[in-house]
Design a protein around this motif. Structure first.
Motif, PDB file in Angstrom:
ATOM      1  N   GLY A  57      41.886  32.274  38.578  1.00 52.04           N
ATOM      2  CA  GLY A  57      43.026  32.115  39.269  1.00 52.04           C
ATOM      3  C   GLY A  57      44.546  31.685  38.587  1.00 52.04           C
ATOM      4  O   GLY A  57      44.252  30.893  37.555  1.00 52.04           O
ATOM      5  N   GLN A  64      51.427  32.653  41.762  1.00 58.42           N
ATOM      6  CA  GLN A  64      49.968  32.388  42.032  1.00 58.42           C
ATOM      7  C   GLN A  64      49.606  33.908  41.806  1.00 58.42           C
ATOM      8  O   GLN A  64      49.985  34.696  42.986  1.00 58.42           O
ATOM      9  N   ARG A  66      46.292  36.405  40.341  1.00 62.25           N
ATOM     10  CA  ARG A  66      45.164  36.243  39.293  1.00 62.25           C
ATOM     11  C   ARG A  66      45.425  37.420  38.737  1.00 62.25           C
ATOM     12  O   ARG A  66      45.240  38.227  38.725  1.00 62.25           O
ATOM     13  N   HIS A 137      33.646  45.689  43.371  1.00 66.39           N
ATOM     14  CA  HIS A 137      35.290  45.402  43.470  1.00 66.39           C
ATOM     15  C   HIS A 137      36.295  44.789  44.299  1.00 66.39           C
ATOM     16  O   HIS A 137      35.165  44.094  44.722  1.00 66.39           O
ATOM     17  N   LEU A 138      37.259  43.996  43.228  1.00 61.62           N
ATOM     18  CA  LEU A 138      38.089  43.696  44.185  1.00 61.62           C
ATOM     19  C   LEU A 138      38.724  43.504  44.892  1.00 61.62           C
ATOM     20  O   LEU A 138      39.144  44.495  44.698  1.00 61.62           O
ATOM     21  N   GLU A 139      39.073  43.320  46.171  1.00 68.43           N
ATOM     22  CA  GLU A 139      40.181  43.571  47.691  1.00 68.43           C
ATOM     23  C   GLU A 139      41.008  42.876  46.622  1.00 68.43           C
ATOM     24  O   GLU A 139      41.363  41.897  46.529  1.00 68.43           O
ATOM     25  N   SER A 140      42.330  43.341  46.996  1.00 64.90           N
ATOM     26  CA  SER A 140      43.862  43.215  46.552  1.00 64.90           C
ATOM     27  C   SER A 140      43.761  42.132  47.327  1.00 64.90           C
ATOM     28  O   SER A 140      43.316  42.339  49.069  1.00 64.90           O
ATOM     29  N   PRO A 141      44.391  40.300  47.704  1.00 63.52           N
ATOM     30  CA  PRO A 141      44.472  39.717  48.583  1.00 63.52           C
ATOM     31  C   PRO A 141      46.337  40.114  49.638  1.00 63.52           C
ATOM     32  O   PRO A 141      46.506  40.926  49.214  1.00 63.52           O
ATOM     33  N   LYS A 142      45.949  39.937  50.364  1.00 66.98           N
ATOM     34  CA  LYS A 142      46.637  39.852  51.224  1.00 66.98           C
ATOM     35  C   LYS A 142      48.708  39.787  51.154  1.00 66.98           C
ATOM     36  O   LYS A 142      48.141  38.487  50.545  1.00 66.98           O
ATOM     37  N   CYS A 144      50.367  40.984  48.422  1.00 67.73           N
ATOM     38  CA  CYS A 144      49.664  40.388  47.015  1.00 67.73           C
ATOM     39  C   CYS A 144      49.902  42.570  46.732  1.00 67.73           C
ATOM     40  O   CYS A 144      49.900  43.168  46.969  1.00 67.73           O
ATOM     41  N   VAL A 165      51.012  37.459  44.330  1.00 66.61           N
ATOM     42  CA  VAL A 165      52.040  37.507  45.465  1.00 66.61           C
ATOM     43  C   VAL A 165      53.392  37.265  45.385  1.00 66.61           C
ATOM     44  O   VAL A 165      53.674  36.688  44.484  1.00 66.61           O
TER      45      VAL A 165
ATOM     46  N   LYS B  98      38.362  42.218  55.151  1.00 64.22           N
ATOM     47  CA  LYS B  98      38.163  42.019  53.733  1.00 64.22           C
ATOM     48  C   LYS B  98      39.383  40.250  53.648  1.00 64.22           C
ATOM     49  O   LYS B  98      38.822  39.466  52.894  1.00 64.22           O
ATOM     50  N   ASP B  99      40.378  41.013  55.192  1.00 69.68           N
ATOM     51  CA  ASP B  99      40.962  39.883  54.703  1.00 69.68           C
ATOM     52  C   ASP B  99      41.154  38.725  55.503  1.00 69.68           C
ATOM     53  O   ASP B  99      41.071  37.776  55.689  1.00 69.68           O
ATOM     54  N   SER B 126      43.232  27.943  45.134  1.00 71.58           N
ATOM     55  CA  SER B 126      44.124  29.648  44.497  1.00 71.58           C
ATOM     56  C   SER B 126      44.072  30.382  45.542  1.00 71.58           C
ATOM     57  O   SER B 126      43.727  30.585  46.371  1.00 71.58           O
ATOM     58  N   LEU B 127      44.355  31.472  44.896  1.00 67.78           N
ATOM     59  CA  LEU B 127      44.018  33.100  46.334  1.00 67.78           C
ATOM     60  C   LEU B 127      42.703  33.070  46.166  1.00 67.78           C
ATOM     61  O   LEU B 127      42.504  33.180  45.279  1.00 67.78           O
ATOM     62  N   PRO B 128      42.597  33.545  47.116  1.00 66.07           N
ATOM     63  CA  PRO B 128      41.273  34.105  47.668  1.00 66.07           C
ATOM     64  C   PRO B 128      41.052  34.852  46.932  1.00 66.07           C
ATOM     65  O   PRO B 128      41.924  36.003  47.000  1.00 66.07           O
ATOM     66  N   VAL B 130      37.904  38.046  47.062  1.00 67.75           N
ATOM     67  CA  VAL B 130      37.631  39.126  47.753  1.00 67.75           C
ATOM     68  C   VAL B 130      36.959  40.281  47.229  1.00 67.75           C
ATOM     69  O   VAL B 130      37.304  41.162  46.459  1.00 67.75           O
ATOM     70  N   VAL B 131      35.278  40.410  47.346  1.00 62.16           N
ATOM     71  CA  VAL B 131      35.036  40.601  46.387  1.00 62.16           C
ATOM     72  C   VAL B 131      33.861  41.827  47.642  1.00 62.16           C
ATOM     73  O   VAL B 131      33.030  40.741  48.084  1.00 62.16           O
ATOM     74  N   MET B 132      33.705  43.227  47.464  1.00 58.66           N
ATOM     75  CA  MET B 132      33.057  44.172  47.819  1.00 58.66           C
ATOM     76  C   MET B 132      32.119  44.706  47.587  1.00 58.66           C
ATOM     77  O   MET B 132      32.158  45.353  46.225  1.00 58.66           O
TER      78      MET B 132
END
Lengths: 165, 165
Positions: A57, A64, A66, A137-142, A144, A165, B98-99, B126-128, B130-132
């Motif tokens: 991060g 802001q 990652r 997989h990593l999700e896109s932060p809201k 972003c 962000v 995920k959000d 940091s930003l969150p 989220v991993v799936m």
């Protein structure tokens, strides 16, 4: 990426350029491999997925976001063997592998931080989060913008993912 | 955890207490469920694994670490339905899920930050991330003490994981 020179777009470009330069430098000095970042793509859906990822991060007044490095198991192991100067068939210790991937993410973000500080941008970087698990997989932060850069090392490809962000 | 009252041990206790209080508060006000944190265990190997996790980095003069909430798919969906006041069989949108998990991690860390600021500790979050991915797990950062707390919500259990340098 479009050509609108909005401040946000500039910010993404500045951060991305610093990450790219630092990643290439990190691979040259730590992994003894030439890494070549290709053009960024806007992230869609679940791509890229991998078996090993390292995420850092980045938090500060100007940025802001990652940074993540995402590898298949085979390519992570190949990079690790190169880093440790091991033979192509030498067994890889999983605990050492995850530390190495965390350290590569850490050095890439740390190198970018040092470079950007000289340009007047300051931020802190978090501990690396290393995730293991087939096809995660990593999700896109809201809210972003998330960009994915394929990175060539030898005949292999892994991915750098940058969310901001 | 042992009983040596080293400064590091104190730091872990302070951070953990703030995360626990904030998690319970967040679940009460956002998820409309009573969350009950149980005793922390030292993390071993790949436990806990999950299908959805949300991680927040914590970086400051006094603390360097991270907080993660780790759920099975079914339990994440159950918490989401409660949060959104949906019926037990209503379909869950993956992007909204995920959000929501990122937001729960964010509010838990943010609440702890607000509480600890009043005690004179300052840090950025940091930003969150989220991993799936089925059965992924987070690795302990090198040199970190990582603790796992099972959290009961109704008849379900998810895990809070806290790593601190």
């Amino acid at each position: 990426m479009n050509n609108n020179s909005t401040p946000d777009n500039d910010k993404i470009k500045i951060l991305l350029a610093a990450f790219k330069a630092s990643l290439e430098q990190t691979f040259e000095t730590m992994v003894f491999m030439q890494a070549l970042c290709t053009e960024p793509q806007v992230k869609h859906d679940h791509f890229p997925s991998g078996a090993v990822s390292g995420t850092i991060g980045v938090t500060g007044e100007h940025f802001q976001g990652r940074l993540s490095l995402i590898f298949t198991q085979a390519i992570a192991e190949r990079a690790f063997r190169s880093m440790m100067m091991m033979g192509a068939e030498d067994p890889v210790n999983e605990s050492e592998l995850k530390d190495a991937i965390g350290e590569l993410a850490n050095m890439t973000a740390g190198g970018a931080k040092a470079q950007l500080q000289q340009q007047g941008y300051d931020f802190v970087i978090s501990l690396p989060t290393v995730v293991m698990g087939l096809n995660h997989h990593l999700e896109s932060p809201k809210g972003c913008e998330t960009l994915v850069l394929p990175v060539n090392i030898g005949n292999d490809v892994f991915h750098m993912e940058v969310a901001i962000v």
